[in-house]
Motif scaffolding. Structure first.
Motif, PDB file in Angstrom:
ATOM      1  N   HIS B 342      99.043  35.651  97.496  1.00 44.33           N
ATOM      2  CA  HIS B 342     100.313  36.316  97.213  1.00 44.33           C
ATOM      3  C   HIS B 342     100.921  36.832  98.505  1.00 44.33           C
ATOM      4  CE1 HIS B 342      96.916  39.085  96.419  1.00 44.33           C
ATOM      5  NE2 HIS B 342      97.458  39.604  97.486  1.00 44.33           N
ATOM      6  N   LYS B 343     102.231  37.053  98.422  1.00 40.67           N
ATOM      7  CA  LYS B 343     102.936  37.466  99.624  1.00 40.67           C
ATOM      8  C   LYS B 343     103.517  38.845  99.395  1.00 40.67           C
ATOM      9  CE  LYS B 343     103.900  32.664 100.128  1.00 40.67           C
ATOM     10  NZ  LYS B 343     103.128  32.369  98.883  1.00 40.67           N
ATOM     11  N   PHE B 344     103.479  39.637 100.415  1.00 42.32           N
ATOM     12  CA  PHE B 344     104.076  40.956 100.268  1.00 42.32           C
ATOM     13  C   PHE B 344     104.939  41.274 101.478  1.00 42.32           C
ATOM     14  CE2 PHE B 344     101.864  43.433 103.370  1.00 42.32           C
ATOM     15  CZ  PHE B 344     100.651  42.800 103.521  1.00 42.32           C
ATOM     16  N   LEU B 345     105.767  42.264 101.273  1.00 41.91           N
ATOM     17  CA  LEU B 345     106.636  42.717 102.343  1.00 41.91           C
ATOM     18  C   LEU B 345     106.754  44.226 102.218  1.00 41.91           C
ATOM     19  CD1 LEU B 345     109.892  41.142 103.470  1.00 41.91           C
ATOM     20  CD2 LEU B 345     109.968  43.503 102.763  1.00 41.91           C
ATOM     21  N   TYR B 346     106.589  44.884 103.346  1.00 42.28           N
ATOM     22  CA  TYR B 346     106.659  46.340 103.344  1.00 42.28           C
ATOM     23  C   TYR B 346     107.738  46.748 104.322  1.00 42.28           C
ATOM     24  CZ  TYR B 346     105.371  50.962 105.122  1.00 42.28           C
ATOM     25  OH  TYR B 346     105.401  52.263 105.558  1.00 42.28           O
ATOM     26  N   PHE B 347     108.529  47.711 103.925  1.00 45.99           N
ATOM     27  CA  PHE B 347     109.597  48.162 104.806  1.00 45.99           C
ATOM     28  C   PHE B 347     109.735  49.671 104.691  1.00 45.99           C
ATOM     29  CE2 PHE B 347     114.222  49.028 105.413  1.00 45.99           C
ATOM     30  CZ  PHE B 347     114.272  48.736 106.763  1.00 45.99           C
ATOM     31  N   ASN B 348     109.737  50.334 105.835  1.00 46.23           N
ATOM     32  CA  ASN B 348     109.894  51.786 105.847  1.00 46.23           C
ATOM     33  C   ASN B 348     111.265  52.098 106.432  1.00 46.23           C
ATOM     34  OD1 ASN B 348     109.778  54.513 106.166  1.00 46.23           O
ATOM     35  ND2 ASN B 348     107.779  54.540 107.170  1.00 46.23           N
ATOM     36  N   LYS B 349     112.123  52.654 105.631  1.00 51.97           N
ATOM     37  CA  LYS B 349     113.495  52.907 106.069  1.00 51.97           C
ATOM     38  C   LYS B 349     113.543  53.888 107.223  1.00 51.97           C
ATOM     39  CE  LYS B 349     115.338  52.730 101.617  1.00 51.97           C
ATOM     40  NZ  LYS B 349     115.928  53.508 100.539  1.00 51.97           N
ATOM     41  N   LEU B 350     112.562  54.771 107.280  1.00 50.85           N
ATOM     42  CA  LEU B 350     112.670  55.840 108.266  1.00 50.85           C
ATOM     43  C   LEU B 350     112.341  55.389 109.674  1.00 50.85           C
ATOM     44  CD1 LEU B 350     111.357  58.850 106.239  1.00 50.85           C
ATOM     45  CD2 LEU B 350     113.692  58.177 106.697  1.00 50.85           C
ATOM     46  N   ASN B 351     111.468  54.420 109.820  1.00 54.80           N
ATOM     47  CA  ASN B 351     111.237  53.939 111.181  1.00 54.80           C
ATOM     48  C   ASN B 351     111.480  52.429 111.289  1.00 54.80           C
ATOM     49  OD1 ASN B 351     109.019  52.998 109.866  1.00 54.80           O
ATOM     50  ND2 ASN B 351     107.511  53.834 111.282  1.00 54.80           N
ATOM     51  N   LEU B 352     112.035  51.860 110.241  1.00 50.33           N
ATOM     52  CA  LEU B 352     112.374  50.436 110.193  1.00 50.33           C
ATOM     53  C   LEU B 352     111.152  49.534 110.373  1.00 50.33           C
ATOM     54  CD1 LEU B 352     115.673  50.483 112.282  1.00 50.33           C
ATOM     55  CD2 LEU B 352     115.404  50.721 109.845  1.00 50.33           C
ATOM     56  N   ALA B 353     109.986  50.082 110.088  1.00 51.83           N
ATOM     57  CA  ALA B 353     108.789  49.253 110.220  1.00 51.83           C
ATOM     58  C   ALA B 353     108.783  48.188 109.138  1.00 51.83           C
ATOM     59  CB  ALA B 353     107.545  50.113 110.087  1.00 51.83           C
ATOM     60  N   LEU B 354     108.498  47.000 109.551  1.00 49.00           N
ATOM     61  CA  LEU B 354     108.481  45.889 108.630  1.00 49.00           C
ATOM     62  C   LEU B 354     107.126  45.216 108.762  1.00 49.00           C
ATOM     63  CD1 LEU B 354     110.527  44.262 106.825  1.00 49.00           C
ATOM     64  CD2 LEU B 354     110.723  42.726 108.746  1.00 49.00           C
ATOM     65  N   LYS B 355     106.479  45.023 107.639  1.00 45.62           N
ATOM     66  CA  LYS B 355     105.174  44.370 107.699  1.00 45.62           C
ATOM     67  C   LYS B 355     105.175  43.329 106.598  1.00 45.62           C
ATOM     68  CE  LYS B 355     100.298  45.295 107.200  1.00 45.62           C
ATOM     69  NZ  LYS B 355      99.318  46.233 106.693  1.00 45.62           N
ATOM     70  N   THR B 356     104.740  42.166 106.914  1.00 43.02           N
ATOM     71  CA  THR B 356     104.754  41.138 105.893  1.00 43.02           C
ATOM     72  C   THR B 356     103.511  40.268 105.983  1.00 43.02           C
ATOM     73  OG1 THR B 356     105.780  39.003 105.434  1.00 43.02           O
ATOM     74  CG2 THR B 356     106.506  40.117 107.395  1.00 43.02           C
TER      75      THR B 356
END
Lengths: 627, 446
Positions: B342-356
């Motif tokens: 499965h694929k996931f995507l994480y995004f934190n608006k406060l520091n714009l961290a993107l992890k996928t």
């Protein structure tokens, strides 16, 4: 090379005790003897007829008395309890004997006796008192250990060992005597402890380079006993170069041979102060300090050392209001730390001035000096002063500062490891204070250093360097440091750094820290986000519920409360007040959820009077009418 | 694949005040892409947009956002007063069966594209209104034409949401990085370190998050790929390069002339309140890239750069290699964990961290996620109402894709699964993935 000078530090790192203990100087009618075991000076006037004065730094043991002149005295010493006085004389008859006189309260009782050595033809080289009522005669035939019975005026041989000996060196702190045989080519240590003579492993010497008496010292250093041998370069032995001091372990010391490089030639003397070896050099009038505990490269069980800092003279001492000649030819240096000027009649102890070590350094040497101070009794004050000065000048000394932090924390880490091991093993070994004379905890660092620099320009960098060092040594950040770090980083506009540090767990995980972050949430939402994460990891569910309620997020709060099982105890009024702010949909949902809770718990959906929910019941009714 | 280049019908910027009189219409067009379109068509297009924008003000004080015709969609963006940027996209003309929406481009993606192009412009050129009107045309031409042709948005999750890929460093290595930065700033007070990258991952950020995103995109899309290419072409890395070099200007800083080539940027630093102009200096060793800002009033002089080079070079290469070691170790550990499908995507608006979980490597774009799924994610991401401050949404597509979006505490988390299952199974699976991947992160309980 950039220099570092600790403000208001002493120019000298060694001083003589002030004032000196005065005694009658050497003269044709007065002879002066020194007993290094008790640290006492005996001044014998006219062979004792006109009086013997015993002086020491401990005034309670000073006394004076008269005695008969039975011939020139070679050595005179009290027993450790000052109840027996032993005198060795140079008399024509050449019988190897020692005289004894019993004392009571430092006054002679006129009970006198003498004892002759078991080897009738031997020559007594000297005698020592290993313990109360035990005396050892060191003769050219060997050692005889005797027990003294003062009441019976008798001595009884406890033990004897034959050894052909030319001279000896005695260390009172460890009760070890080193006998020199074979013209100084063989050194044999014996231990005179526990009423016995134990032959220890002989010291391996270069057979082609025999040693002479003035070059050999038996010293107690760092919980080990060493034989310090001066090795001079000389044309005859084809060894050139400056003099080295070779410290050969007799007992303890992990079998490591230490070589101290003096870089000088000439006459030397040795003192031991607080586990430091001090080498006094007469012609240059300087004293060098060596610390054998310092980190050093080991090569084949041999460690080489250089002086901690370059050699400096001792602080000039005053005698009768005038500066007295230092490093004078009349000086006699006794171990561990006595200096006598027999011509002036002065007895001093040598003292270490900690701040003097940091008086003139190159930048690179600062961490080494702090490392040395960490191993000295009472070294902490100077360390704090150095730290404070480094923090103030962090713009030019940041590298040194972080290395100093590393020195401090590595010592702390070692101590903590030993403590943990001790606690888990359940052993009770009282050694802590000896091995770690200075421990600087995180609390100390805050109260003595960091707090005083709240307005410094580079405090952010300093705090980061400290945290970095703590992390490197695997130490958990404690509350005071975390608090000061958060305050510094926030007030200096480095909240980005604060968040990165928190995210990586560099400030530890503490409820207090989480609360601090939470309070920053007003102007830095990211801090609040991290705070909630941290609370979640700390399993502080009840606090999370409170936080969510205060943020007017009642639905999440109810969810969180359910997860940790406090839903039943959550005050209805609080939930409804938050829900009312959040909006009608949330209000209705939570209102119903609370009714269901009431029903389940009390069998009736109504709120109790004590819950003070009347206004919300009204509000609900109003909502329902509107819709 | 979302092929932007082929979908863009035109892109233009206009300001009605620049040629208010009749006959001056061309003056109003600051920039028009594609450039070869004849001026009459340009005028017509711009005229239409001017009219629409003006007309819409009758109805709302908020600026007009979009206009859809049968074959085109116009997206409007007014970054500064009276300056309008318009992106025109072709939409499939033929009427298709309902449900077959694969080719439709999510407007939000295009809107983001336009905003980021403006931000990039603002960072390197400054505000439109501060540029002299007569210079504007040339500056826009110089900036936007290469920008549009260089930007290719691929069919990749990391393009759906614009974020920053942070390198998760173990704390001791991280301390090495910040202590290095501290030491540098203390020794060279004029130089302020604003970012530290390892490969295309960010480690240190000294800017506000929006500027950082723009700078990050500039570095990883424009500057670094060229440098990496150069390094690869150079074959064996020369000793000089191992010790690092200045890469902006790209040829390095060797002479007084090179100093004049140093570019200026308009940025808000962490301790600033408003954007100011700074020189941007970028230095690179091994895989580590450090960028600095220098106040524009500082006198740049070559000897400072030389001494900076000798100061940074050895230190940075030590740090870079220790980061490299850690990454290798990390990769080894990760390799032992069996990859999940499965694929996931994480995004934190406060520091714009993107992890996928999806490969974000620009060399081999993932083909595993269909554009349709991407569009859905983009839609959920941009439609703030659907998730709100916290919430969860599960969407199933006809071809058995399950897309779960979670939002909580200013973070978003998406999971894409393709399997035949029911809603509960999906919800449980997502919960499991969330616990596994997002350990130690607080999600609002539902």
């Amino acid at each position: 090379m950039a220099e570092f000078c600790l403000h208001d530090s002493d120019q000298y790192y060694l001083s003589l005790s002030e004032p000196p203990k005065r005694f009658d100087p050497n003269s044709p009618v007065t002879n002066v003897f020194f007993d290094d075991t008790n640290g006492q000076v005996f001044t014998v006037r006219s062979g004792g007829v006109t009086g013997v004065t015993v002086n020491g730094l401990d005034d309670s043991k000073s006394t004076s008395f008269r005695m008969e002149d039975k011939g020139p005295i070679i050595s005179i010493k009290f027993s450790p309890d000052h109840k027996v006085l032993a005198i060795q004389r140079n008399v024509d008859a050449q019988t190897p004997s020692v005289e004894f006189a019993n004392f009571k309260d430092l006054v002679p009782t006129n009970v006198e006796y003498s004892h002759t050595c078991k080897w009738k033809n031997a020559k007594i080289l000297g005698f020592v008192w290993p313990k109360v009522n035990e005396i050892a005669f060191i003769t050219d035939y060997g050692i005889e250990l005797l027990q003294v019975f003062p009441e019976k005026k008798q001595l009884k041989t406890l033990k004897s060992t034959s050894f052909s000996c030319a001279w000896f060196s005695w260390c009172a702190q460890s009760n070890i005597v080193v006998l020199a045989g074979n013209n100084g080519a063989l050194l044999q240590p014996f231990s005179l402890s526990s009423s016995n003579i134990t032959k220890l492993q002989k010291l391996e010497l270069d057979a082609t380079r025999p040693v002479v008496e003035r070059d050999v010292f038996v010293i107690r250093l760092c919980e080990a006993t060493w034989c310090a041998i001066f090795r001079h370069g000389s044309p005859s032995t084809s060894v050139s170069g400056p003099t080295e001091v070779c410290l050969m372990p007799i007992t303890g010391g992990n079998g490591i041979l230490h070589i101290l490089k003096t870089g000088l030639v000439g006459r030397f003397a040795v003192s031991v102060i607080d586990n430091l070896l001090v080498i006094h050099h007469q012609s240059s009038q300087t004293s060098q300090i060596f610390d054998i505990m310092e980190e050093s490269k080991r090569d084949n069980n041999t460690a080489n050392h250089l002086p901690i800092v370059s050699g400096v003279s001792m602080k000039p001492a005053l005698v009768d209001g005038q500066e007295c000649p230092m490093y004078s030819g009349n000086w006699v240096v006794f171990q561990p730390d006595y200096i006598i000027d027999a011509r002036l009649g002065c007895l001093w102890k040598v003292n270490l001035i900690h701040s003097g070590l940091a008086h003139s350094l190159s930048k690179d040497e600062i961490p080494k000096v702090v490392g040395a101070l960490l191993r000295r009794q009472g070294g902490n004050d100077t360390i704090y002063r150095i730290l404070n000065q480094l923090v103030t000048n962090a713009d030019t000394h940041l590298v040194e500062l972080s290395r100093v932090f590393d020195e401090i924390n590595s010592v702390y880490r070692k101590w903590a490891d030993i403590e943990v091991a001790r606690n888990t093993a359940g052993q009770v070994v009282e050694k802590g204070s000896d091995t770690f004379p200075v421990l600087i905890s995180q609390t100390d660092m805050c109260s003595h250093v960091l707090q005083a620099h709240a307005d410094d320009k580079y405090l952010v960098q300093v705090v980061t360097a400290y945290l970095s060092s703590l992390s490197l040594h695997n130490m958990t950040v404690q509350q005071p440091v975390a608090e000061i770090s958060v305050r510094t980083l926030v007030t200096r506009g480095a909240s980005g750094r604060l968040r990165s540090l928190v995210r990586r767990g560099c400030l530890g995980e503490e409820q207090l820290l989480a609360c601090q972050l939470l309070s920053l949430g007003h102007f830095d939402p990211a801090a609040a986000q991290l705070a909630l994460d941290m609370m979640c990891r700390l399993k502080a569910h009840e606090e999370i519920v409170e936080v969510l309620l205060s943020w007017n997020e009642p639905v999440s709060a109810a969810g969180a409360a359910r997860q940790c099982g406090v839903w039943g105890a959550l005050p209805a009024r609080k939930v409804l007040s938050a829900a009312k702010v959040h909006g009608p949909a949330a209000f209705r949902a939570l209102y119903h959820a609370l009714l269901a809770r009431n029903e389940r718990e009390r069998g009736s959906p109504h709120f109790l009077k004590g819950e003070q929910c009347e206004i919300y019941i009204e509000y609900y009714k109003q909502l329902m009418e509107d819709s | 694949m979302i092929d932007i280049i082929n979908k863009i019908d035109s892109f233009f910027i206009f300001n009605s005040n620049f040629g208010p009189r009749e006959g001056d219409e061309l003056k109003r067009i600051l920039y028009f892409y594609p450039g070869q379109v004849n001026s009459d068509i340009q005028k017509t297009q711009v005229g239409l947009c001017e009219a629409v924008v003006k007309f819409m003000t009758t109805f709302s004080s908020a600026p007009c956002e979009a206009l859809q015709t049968q074959s085109k969609r116009y997206i409007f963006y007014q970054p500064e007063r009276n300056f309008w940027m318009v992106l025109v996209i072709c939409i499939p003309y033929a009427t298709k069966l309902p449900g077959d929406i694969k080719d439709a481009v999510e407007p939000a993606i295009m809107y983001d594209f336009m905003i980021s192009s403006y931000k990039m412009f603002r960072m390197f050129m400054g505000l439109f209104r501060e540029i002299l009107p007569e210079d504007t045309y040339a500056i826009c031409e110089k900036f936007f034409t290469p920008y549009i042709s260089s930007r290719n948005i691929r069919n990749d999750l990391s393009n759906v949401i614009q974020g920053i890929n942070y390198l998760p460093l173990e704390k001791n290595t991280f301390f090495k990085v910040i202590c290095f930065i501290d030491l540098l700033e203390v020794n060279y007070p004029d130089f302020k370190c604003i970012s530290f990258l390892y490969n295309d991952q960010l480690i240190w950020n000294g800017l506000c998050k929006d500027d950082m995103l723009t700078l990050y995109q500039y570095l990883i899309h424009n500057l670094l790929p060229k440098q990496v290419e150069k390094e690869i072409q150079g074959g064996a890395v020369t000793a000089a390069e191992r010790h690092g070099r200045f890469i902006s200007p790209p040829e390095g800083i060797h002479s007084e002339d090179d100093l004049k080539k140093i570019i200026k940027v308009y940025l808000i630093r962490e301790d600033d309140n408003e954007a100011k102009a700074y020189y941007l200096v970028i230095y690179r060793t091994l895989s580590a890239t450090v960028s600095f800002t220098v106040d524009e009033n500082t006198n740049l002089d070559l000897s400072t750069f030389r001494s900076l080079d000798t100061f940074i070079g050895p230190k940075l290469s030590t740090i870079a290699s220790s980061i490299g070691e850690q990454c290798t170790m990390h990769a080894l550990v990760n390799a032992q964990i069996t990859p999940t499908d499965h694929k996931f995507l994480y995004f934190n608006k406060l520091n714009l961290a993107l992890k996928t979980s999806m490969p974000s490597n620009s060399l081999n774009p993932s083909t595993a996620v269909s554009p349709e799924v991407l569009n859905i994610i983009a839609e959920v991401h941009n439609d703030h109402k659907s998730l709100g401050k916290y919430g969860e949404i599960i969407i199933k597509t006809p071809d058995e894709y399950w897309i779960t979006g979670k939002s909580s505490n200013d973070r978003e988390f998406y999971v894409v699964m393709q399997k035949n299952a029911n809603l509960k199974e999906i919800a449980d699976e997502v919960k499991r993935i969330c616990e596994m991947q997002m350990k130690g992160i607080f999600f609002y309980p539902m």
